[in-house]
Each structure stands twice: as C-alpha cells, then as structure tokens.
Scaffold this active site. Sequence first.
Site, PDB file in Angstrom:
ATOM      1  N   TYR A 145      45.227 -47.329  93.027  1.00 30.40           N
ATOM      2  CA  TYR A 145      44.733 -49.116  92.067  1.00 30.40           C
ATOM      3  C   TYR A 145      45.845 -49.830  91.291  1.00 30.40           C
ATOM      4  O   TYR A 145      45.866 -49.661  90.677  1.00 30.40           O
ATOM      5  CB  TYR A 145      43.759 -48.183  91.097  1.00 30.40           C
ATOM      6  CG  TYR A 145      42.290 -49.554  90.563  1.00 30.40           C
ATOM      7  CD1 TYR A 145      41.545 -49.928  91.731  1.00 30.40           C
ATOM      8  CD2 TYR A 145      42.456 -49.653  89.540  1.00 30.40           C
ATOM      9  CE1 TYR A 145      40.761 -51.198  90.967  1.00 30.40           C
ATOM     10  CE2 TYR A 145      42.237 -50.733  88.401  1.00 30.40           C
ATOM     11  CZ  TYR A 145      40.827 -51.313  89.358  1.00 30.40           C
ATOM     12  OH  TYR A 145      39.655 -52.968  89.199  1.00 30.40           O
ATOM     13  N   ASP A 240      53.762 -51.323  88.594  1.00 30.38           N
ATOM     14  CA  ASP A 240      52.088 -51.452  87.902  1.00 30.38           C
ATOM     15  C   ASP A 240      52.303 -50.260  87.032  1.00 30.38           C
ATOM     16  O   ASP A 240      51.847 -49.127  87.662  1.00 30.38           O
ATOM     17  CB  ASP A 240      51.130 -51.140  89.286  1.00 30.38           C
ATOM     18  CG  ASP A 240      49.255 -51.489  87.948  1.00 30.38           C
ATOM     19  OD1 ASP A 240      49.347 -51.499  86.670  1.00 30.38           O
ATOM     20  OD2 ASP A 240      48.288 -51.113  88.678  1.00 30.38           O
ATOM     21  N   LYS A 268      45.987 -51.245  79.049  1.00 30.65           N
ATOM     22  CA  LYS A 268      45.349 -50.121  77.777  1.00 30.65           C
ATOM     23  C   LYS A 268      46.624 -50.015  76.848  1.00 30.65           C
ATOM     24  O   LYS A 268      45.932 -50.366  76.170  1.00 30.65           O
ATOM     25  CB  LYS A 268      45.774 -49.084  79.491  1.00 30.65           C
ATOM     26  CG  LYS A 268      44.847 -49.214  80.648  1.00 30.65           C
ATOM     27  CD  LYS A 268      44.729 -48.068  81.662  1.00 30.65           C
ATOM     28  CE  LYS A 268      43.812 -48.502  82.909  1.00 30.65           C
ATOM     29  NZ  LYS A 268      44.377 -48.461  84.066  1.00 30.65           N
TER      30      LYS A 268
HETATM   31  C1  LIG Z   1      43.604 -49.116  84.840  1.00 25.85           C
HETATM   32  C2  LIG Z   1      44.540 -50.445  85.911  1.00 25.85           C
HETATM   33  C3  LIG Z   1      44.594 -51.079  86.233  1.00 25.85           C
HETATM   34  C4  LIG Z   1      43.171 -52.647  85.953  1.00 25.85           C
HETATM   35  O1  LIG Z   1      43.374 -52.666  84.811  1.00 25.85           O
HETATM   36  P1  LIG Z   1      41.913 -53.540  83.686  1.00 25.85           P
HETATM   37  O2  LIG Z   1      42.318 -53.384  82.781  1.00 25.85           O
HETATM   38  O3  LIG Z   1      40.817 -52.446  83.846  1.00 25.85           O
HETATM   39  O4  LIG Z   1      41.667 -54.679  84.733  1.00 25.85           O
HETATM   40  C5  LIG Z   1      44.927 -51.872  87.135  1.00 25.85           C
HETATM   41  N1  LIG Z   1      45.773 -50.543  87.062  1.00 25.85           N
HETATM   42  C6  LIG Z   1      46.034 -49.904  87.175  1.00 25.85           C
HETATM   43  C7  LIG Z   1      47.433 -48.268  87.673  1.00 25.85           C
HETATM   44  C8  LIG Z   1      45.561 -49.300  86.357  1.00 25.85           C
HETATM   45  O5  LIG Z   1      45.544 -48.028  85.538  1.00 25.85           O
END
Ligand SMILES: *Cc1c(COP(=O)(O)O)cnc(C)c1O
Length: 429
Positions: A145, A240, A268
């Site tokens: 994701y 990511d 995060k």
């Molecule tokens: C949480 C997450 C996202 C999205 O971040 P948001 O702040 O919710 O838009 C993208 N990539 C990874 C790997 C994530 O865990």
Amino acid sequence: MKQDERSTLLYERAKKRIPGGVNSPVRACRSVGRNPLFIDRAQGSRMTDADGNEFIDFVGSWGPLILGHRHPAVIAAIEKALERGVSFGAPVDLEVELAEMVVEAVPSVEMVRMVNSGTEATMSAIRAARAFTKRDLLVKFDGCYHGHADTLLVAAGSGIATLNIAGSPGVPEDTIRQTVSLPYNDTEAFNRFMAEQGGRVAAVIVEPVAGNMGLVPPHPAFLEALREQASKNGSVLIFDEVMTGFRLSYGGAQALYNVTPDMSCFGKIVGGGMPVGAYGGKKEIMEQIAPEGPVYQAGTLSGNPLAMAAGIATLKELQKPGFYETLEECSARLSDGVLRLAEQLGMPLAVNRVGSMMSFFFTDQPVNNFEDAKTSNLERFAEYYNRMLKKGIYLPPSQFEALFVSAAHETADVDLFLAAAEDALSRFS
Ligand SMILES: *Cc1c(COP(=O)(O)O)cnc(C)c1O
C-alpha cells in the site's frame, strides 16, 4: 470491558454525517464484526475510550507513535511551537532542522520536501520519477500500500483487502494502465518483467518491509534485484518507508538491509503523530521540483511548525543510545511468547516480525507474499481480535495490518498481552 454505550452513540451520530462514520476505512472495524471504539485520551502505552475502558495500545496511531502517547519531549516541543503560532505559510527554522535531520539519518536522501501525508509523499515521488525518466510506467507489488493516489490503487493491501474491493471505482482505467503490480518477493517474476519492459519503467516502488498486507519481510535477494534492475534499466527505485522509516532503524529499512534506493518516502514517525509526509532522494531528481525545477508540487500547510516540532522531538529521542536495542528486546519478547504459545497449543500460526512491527497470521503456511497472507482464517482472526479486546489489548482490527510495539511498552505490558493471547488462542483448541 465496560459497556461501549458512548462509543455506540457517537458512531450512530458519525454514520449520519461521515461516510461509514470514520475518516479512514480500517478504523470502522467491520472485518472484525464490531463497532469502532471512540477514543477519549491516551498516555504512554495506554488508551482510554469514550466509556472509560482502558486498553494497552498496540496500534500506536498506525505507526507514528514509536514513543507511545504524549511523550513529554514531544508534547513540550509542540507547546513551544504553539507559542510562536500555528501556521505562517512562510518558511520557518524548524523545517530546515527536520530536513537536515532526515538527510543525516538517511544518506540516500540528499534533498527532501515536506508534505502532509504518506499519500502525498508517494504520489509526488512518482511524479518526480516520471519527469526525471521521461517515462510513465510504474511497477509496484501486490499487497503493498502506498496511499490512496489513483495510480497506486492497484492490488493495494490492507484497507482494500479488508473491505474486499479490488482497486477502486472512480479510478480511470487509463490511469492504472500505466501501473503494473507484480508478486512481492518473487525475484524471478520481477527480473522477467524487467528483461522485457524495463526500458519503459519510470519507477519501481516498494515497501522494503511490507506492512500493509500484514507484516511480510523481504527476501534480501528480492531487494537486491530491485536495485540491480532499476540501475540497469534507468528506472528510479523508490522505497516507500512511510511505515518503516525511523522504525526499523534510524536509517529505516534501507539501512537494515543495506540496499540503497534513489528516492524514499516517509510519513508517520517523521511527524511524531502530527500529519506529515516527506519525500526525498538524489539531488538530481529532487532539483526538478518547483520552484527549483518544473515539476509542480505544493502544499498550503506543508512544513507546518507544530508538525515539524513534533517530528524533530521524536527523532531526537530515537537518536539516544540503545533506543532500538530496547525496542527490539521488547518486540522479541512479544513475538517469541506468541510463537511459544502457538507451539504449546499445536496451533497453526505464522509469526512474522521485523523489529517492532509484527503480524500473527492464522494460517498453516509461511507468509511471504499477499497470496500467502490471504490463506489466513479471517473468522479466527476476528474471534481472536475480539477476545483480546475484551482483555484490554487494543490491536489493529485486520489480519492484514501489522501491530506496533513502542518505547512506552514495558515488560509488564507484553506479559499482559501474552496472558490474554494464551486465553484467546487456547479457546480455539
Ligand atoms: C501509511 C502508509 C502510507 C500512506 O500514508 P498516509 O499518511 O495514510 O497517507 C503510504 N505508504 C505506506 C507504506 C504506509 O504504511
């Protein structure tokens, strides 16, 4: 657990005015067959709901709270920033400080741009990579994701897996025609694809440790193949690290596995619980971003001083000697304990862990990709989830999410988790 009367009333009100009653789908707890609990407040490892029930929190706001709730240094930093003002829409010293800290922590990042979410970070990184390579094709991996941008909503793990929607309506076919999703950890399939199409690939984006199909560690050879093929084909390799950045080590998953991407995305933890994302990488790629270059990307609240202050304070705590070692010990105690329980009970359970991220899959086979994860018994997971909640353990309400250990968790918290798990799991046999 006491009644959840207030949560129920709030949820009824919320459902009338907010789609599904929540501002992010997984929170609704549908896959575990219950209503969401509305949270009143939290401190350290503990969270209290609107009815006064207390839980040990293993979600940590889905990753950001590596220090636990209301860490004194983070709260102090936010209060100090608050005295100066909430937002200026003009540069502040704190943005420079956090950018310098990110660059120092992650050597592959030479320049970094702050945004407001992980979604914005990946979306913007892809735009930069496409501009840089003058190509359109994007390679991602099933179950990873990367936020909810159109181009990335293909075989995108957790939220979507939990809700059983493949991709999403509203995403134009033309948009995702330029996105190819390949199986995670399948080095051969990836090499084969790149041999045929590599010359068309703008970017390869991956969760270097997957956290959004449940926790799935990478085969080291898989990450190395990504690096090798991206270099060979002139594609941009994007890690990511929105979830893994500053969590698996101070330098993220790339430091842990010693594989260097061209670009990285953060979110995060880098915002210390405030809404932040960041993307960065090689200077020659990042120099294309406006106003330095022609690739447009902007944000009214980007680099917000309160958010920068929370991020800086969090990162400073992570730099303290022994931080990650202590976190590792606590996390290992948890996963070892669960593994031992499963063995004692003769129960099929796949225990995956990297550092302070882990998942327990209710399946009898090892979980190395999304297909494996989907063999899990979701009814069992839901029962386990609800039994744990009744015992005061607050977990991510989906089989396809990782749980997080924070520095606020003490040995006693882990032991309470294990006692609850013993009870929850033994009732299956
Ligand atoms: C949480 C997450 C996202 C999205 O971040 P948001 O702040 O919710 O838009 C993208 N990539 C990874 C790997 C994530 O865990």
